[in-house]
Design a protein around this motif. Structure first.
Motif, PDB file in Angstrom:
ATOM      1  N   THR A 283       0.847  -1.187   0.000  1.00  0.00           N
ATOM      2  CA  THR A 283       0.000   0.000   0.000  1.00  0.00           C
ATOM      3  C   THR A 283       0.886   1.241   0.000  1.00  0.00           C
ATOM      4  O   THR A 283       1.771   1.375   0.848  1.00  0.00           O
TER       5      THR A 283
ATOM      6  N   GLU B 173       3.520  -1.243   3.940  1.00  0.00           N
ATOM      7  CA  GLU B 173       2.551  -0.148   3.938  1.00  0.00           C
ATOM      8  C   GLU B 173       3.287   1.174   4.102  1.00  0.00           C
ATOM      9  O   GLU B 173       4.000   1.383   5.088  1.00  0.00           O
TER      10      GLU B 173
ATOM     11  N   LYS C 191       2.544   5.063   4.377  1.00  0.00           N
ATOM     12  CA  LYS C 191       1.466   6.011   4.594  1.00  0.00           C
ATOM     13  C   LYS C 191       1.747   7.295   3.817  1.00  0.00           C
ATOM     14  O   LYS C 191       2.613   7.306   2.946  1.00  0.00           O
TER      15      LYS C 191
ATOM     16  N   GLU D  46       5.947  -6.507   5.200  1.00  0.00           N
ATOM     17  CA  GLU D  46       5.040  -6.016   6.239  1.00  0.00           C
ATOM     18  C   GLU D  46       5.628  -4.884   7.081  1.00  0.00           C
ATOM     19  O   GLU D  46       5.146  -4.590   8.179  1.00  0.00           O
TER      20      GLU D  46
ATOM     21  N   MET E 287       5.983  -1.079   8.046  1.00  0.00           N
ATOM     22  CA  MET E 287       5.067   0.058   7.941  1.00  0.00           C
ATOM     23  C   MET E 287       5.846   1.352   8.147  1.00  0.00           C
ATOM     24  O   MET E 287       6.604   1.474   9.109  1.00  0.00           O
TER      25      MET E 287
END
Length: 265
Positions: free
Chosen positions: A26, A44, A46, A60, A62
């Protein structure tokens, strides 16, 4: 550009040609992903994150807003050589964290292990080698060429001098400047970094047997009060102990280093 079909990339993000985006990644709004960046499964990212340079990020992990990962080292000797930043799996990299790749003079790779927590505003400099399950608290900084072994905690607003080694399971208190090597399982505090004991809380949380904790306490006393130089005391410990934890301290003290040691007072 290699983007897995399952990746979710916000329309406002910039992903440059050549980037490798793995499955289930993401990428949030207003991020910039450079052409040599590789994101493994489930990463991920952000909003407002910059990932650049030859940077690999493990599964995984983040990354939170305004982190800048992979930008060139803060080293005036750096002349644009081909160096890397390799980050492991399941890390949590919080807001405004900076991590730099290596330099030619330091081996060319900055490496971060798995399952770490890098809190807001902390810095990992060029050629640092950071182990697994490391916690770097808010606004702490690791200088170039540091070696931070597994399970270390560096407290908030602390600094670690270049070339310093911090042994497995050690804890550095907040507002501390660490200028010399720290033995495994050590407890360091005070503004100029004093070796003030053992990280007994950490040892107990890890389930270290009581017999080994007792042996570590006795070893610390011998290092503090025994005869001879610090390294000589450590070598004698190695000849006398049956504890694997004590032998780990001995191996650390007798290993190669570019710094001296913080010693018990």
């Amino acid at each position: 550009m290699a983007i897995d079909p399952s990746a979710r990339i916000h329309p406002s993000a910039v992903v440059e040609d050549g980037a490798a985006i793995g499955p289930d990644v993401t990428v949030g709004p207003f991020c910039v992903i450079g052409p040599q960046v590789k994101l493994a499964r489930g990463v991920e990212v952000k909003s407002h994150v910059v990932l650049t340079g030859q940077t690999e990020i493990g599964e995984e992990t983040m990354i939170f807003p305004f982190a800048v990962i992979g930008e060139i080292p803060q080293d005036l000797k750096f002349k644009g050589e081909d160096t890397r930043l390799v980050i492991g799996a399941r890390n949590r990299i919080r807001e405004h964290v900076t991590m730099n790749p290596g330099t030619e003079g330091g081996g060319g790779v900055t490496r971060v292990g798995d399952d770490g927590l890098f809190m807001a505003g902390c810095h990992v400099a060029h050629d640092a080698q950071v182990g697994d399950r490391v916690i770097i608290v808010n606004n702490a900084a690791l200088a170039g060429h540091c070696i931070i072994e597994d399970d270390v905690i560096v407290g908030g607003l602390s600094g670690v001098h270049q070339w310093v080694r911090i042994g497995q399971g050690a804890i550095i208190g907040a507002l501390t400047m660490v200028t010399n090597d720290v033995i495994p399982f050590g407890l360091v505090q005070a503004p100029r970094g004093k070796l003030d004991g053992l990280n007994l809380v950490g040892l107990k949380r890890r389930g270290v047997p009581r017999a080994d904790i007792t042996a570590l306490r006795a070893a610390f006393q011998m290092l503090a009060q025994g005869e001879g130089a610090f390294q000589d005391r450590a070598r004698r410990l190695g000849e006398e102990t049956e504890s694997a934890y004590v032998r780990q301290i001995v191996a650390f003290v007798t290993g190669e280093s570019d710094r001296s040691f913080l010693t018990p007072e």
